[in-house]
Design a protein around this motif. Structure first.
Motif, short mmCIF file in Angstrom:
data_model
loop_
_atom_site.label_atom_id
_atom_site.label_comp_id
_atom_site.label_asym_id
_atom_site.label_seq_id
_atom_site.Cartn_x
_atom_site.Cartn_y
_atom_site.Cartn_z
N THR A 125 9.95 54.41 -19.78
CA THR A 125 8.84 54.54 -19.07
C THR A 125 8.04 53.18 -19.11
OG1 THR A 125 8.63 56.91 -19.49
CG2 THR A 125 6.49 55.66 -18.88
N LEU A 126 7.86 52.80 -20.24
CA LEU A 126 7.19 51.34 -20.37
C LEU A 126 8.05 50.18 -19.46
CD1 LEU A 126 5.14 49.32 -21.82
CD2 LEU A 126 6.64 49.27 -23.51
N ALA A 127 9.07 50.21 -19.42
CA ALA A 127 9.90 49.16 -18.53
C ALA A 127 9.79 49.43 -17.14
CB ALA A 127 11.31 49.13 -19.02
N LEU A 128 9.53 50.69 -16.65
CA LEU A 128 9.53 51.14 -15.45
C LEU A 128 7.98 50.72 -14.97
CD1 LEU A 128 10.69 52.37 -13.00
CD2 LEU A 128 10.20 54.38 -13.96
N ILE A 129 7.07 51.14 -15.60
CA ILE A 129 5.83 50.48 -15.11
C ILE A 129 5.56 48.95 -15.13
CG2 ILE A 129 3.29 49.99 -16.08
CD1 ILE A 129 3.93 52.94 -17.62
N ARG A 130 6.48 48.16 -15.95
CA ARG A 130 6.27 46.57 -16.16
C ARG A 130 7.30 46.27 -14.79
NH1 ARG A 130 6.82 45.73 -22.66
NH2 ARG A 130 4.55 45.60 -22.82
N HIS A 131 8.16 46.92 -14.52
CA HIS A 131 8.95 46.77 -13.52
C HIS A 131 8.24 46.66 -12.01
CE1 HIS A 131 12.74 46.60 -11.12
NE2 HIS A 131 12.36 47.72 -10.25
N ALA A 132 7.09 47.48 -12.12
CA ALA A 132 6.29 47.74 -10.81
C ALA A 132 5.26 46.59 -10.88
CB ALA A 132 5.80 49.34 -10.99
N GLY A 133 5.49 45.56 -11.96
CA GLY A 133 4.45 44.85 -11.79
C GLY A 133 3.21 45.03 -12.31
N ILE A 134 2.79 45.97 -13.35
CA ILE A 134 1.78 46.38 -14.29
C ILE A 134 1.95 46.06 -15.48
CG2 ILE A 134 0.22 48.34 -14.71
CD1 ILE A 134 1.11 49.56 -11.91
N PRO A 161 6.40 51.76 -2.38
CA PRO A 161 7.36 52.19 -3.46
C PRO A 161 7.82 51.06 -4.51
CG PRO A 161 7.96 52.62 -1.15
CD PRO A 161 6.58 51.82 -1.03
N VAL A 162 8.25 51.20 -5.56
CA VAL A 162 8.74 50.55 -6.46
C VAL A 162 10.17 50.07 -6.25
CG1 VAL A 162 9.25 50.24 -9.12
CG2 VAL A 162 6.98 51.16 -8.32
N ALA A 163 10.54 49.03 -6.57
CA ALA A 163 11.91 48.86 -6.04
C ALA A 163 13.05 49.64 -7.29
CB ALA A 163 12.45 47.50 -6.45
N PRO A 164 14.13 50.01 -6.76
CA PRO A 164 15.07 50.76 -7.75
C PRO A 164 15.07 50.02 -9.17
CG PRO A 164 16.09 50.64 -5.54
CD PRO A 164 14.92 49.49 -5.53
N PHE A 165 15.15 51.13 -9.88
CA PHE A 165 15.04 50.54 -11.69
C PHE A 165 16.16 51.15 -12.11
CE2 PHE A 165 13.58 51.88 -15.64
CZ PHE A 165 13.60 50.68 -16.64
N THR A 166 16.97 50.59 -13.11
CA THR A 166 17.92 51.07 -13.85
C THR A 166 17.30 51.35 -15.37
OG1 THR A 166 19.40 49.99 -12.53
CG2 THR A 166 20.40 50.65 -14.61
N LYS A 167 17.61 52.66 -15.76
CA LYS A 167 17.17 53.27 -17.04
C LYS A 167 18.10 52.57 -18.10
CE LYS A 167 15.73 57.40 -17.03
NZ LYS A 167 15.69 59.04 -16.65
N GLU A 168 18.11 52.69 -19.51
CA GLU A 168 18.80 51.98 -20.52
C GLU A 168 20.23 52.74 -20.10
OE1 GLU A 168 16.90 52.90 -24.11
OE2 GLU A 168 15.46 51.45 -23.72
N ASP A 169 20.29 54.08 -19.76
CA ASP A 169 21.52 54.83 -19.76
C ASP A 169 22.33 54.37 -18.69
OD1 ASP A 169 20.31 56.09 -18.05
OD2 ASP A 169 20.56 58.23 -18.99
N GLY A 170 21.72 53.63 -17.95
CA GLY A 170 22.51 53.20 -16.47
C GLY A 170 22.19 54.08 -15.31
N GLU A 171 21.24 55.09 -15.48
CA GLU A 171 20.90 56.09 -14.35
C GLU A 171 19.87 55.02 -13.32
OE1 GLU A 171 18.09 59.67 -13.50
OE2 GLU A 171 18.61 59.49 -15.38
N VAL A 172 19.94 55.12 -12.12
CA VAL A 172 19.08 54.43 -11.22
C VAL A 172 18.17 55.34 -10.86
CG1 VAL A 172 18.93 53.03 -9.12
CG2 VAL A 172 21.02 52.76 -10.66
N VAL A 173 16.83 54.92 -10.83
CA VAL A 173 15.53 55.52 -10.41
C VAL A 173 15.11 54.95 -9.03
CG1 VAL A 173 13.25 56.24 -10.91
CG2 VAL A 173 14.94 56.11 -12.78
#
Length: 141
Positions: free
Chosen positions: A18-27, A121-133
């Motif tokens: 979750t934290l990485a996804l927020i940062r991935h969004a530029g926040i 939209p936020v660019a696609p994000f890859t979680k630690e387990d490899g799942e792409v969001v």
């Protein structure tokens, strides 16, 4: 920058994603490691109400003293449950994220997308387990 706060546990994969996804969004959010710096009873009450989950809804069972303390018993009031969380901060489920668009328990981590204050939209994000969001761009509000 948008006002975003994450109640975070770095030992939790969902919280890290979750934290990485927020940062991935530029926040860059305010990160509160709630095990080191637990929120006050009033802040916990506020988070429970704002999330719409209520006090029982923000309790974590797995990996906590929830069963040992008998917290599944309906005899406990919200006030008493909050006292247990103050005594055992690990009982707070995580991650809880607060943004101008709302407060959410972000399980799964991509639930944070609903409340991210972004213009598109936020660019696609890859979680630690490899799942792409992939973000639909739909936001709360």
């Amino acid at each position: 920058m948008a006002d975003v706060t994450v109640f975070h546990n770095p030992a939790c994969g969902t919280s890290r994603n979750t934290l990485a996804l927020i940062r991935h969004a530029g926040i860059e959010p305010q990160v509160i490691e709630y095990l080191k710096h637990p929120p006050s009873k009033e802040k916990l009450r506020e988070l429970a109400a704002q999330s719409g989950l209520g006090v029982r809804g923000i309790l974590r069972e797995k990996g906590t003293p929830y069963a040992e303390l008998g917290l599944g018993d309906g005899k406990w009031s919200d006030d008493e449950l909050l006292d247990f969380v103050l005594q055992h901060p690990i009982l707070m489920n995580r991650p809880v994220v607060v943004t101008p668009l709302g407060t959410r328990l972000c399980r799964p981590s991509e639930a944070v997308l609903e409340i991210l204050p972004t213009t598109g939209p936020v660019a696609p994000f890859t979680k630690e387990d490899g799942e792409v969001v992939k973000d639909s761009g739909k936001r709360a509000g």
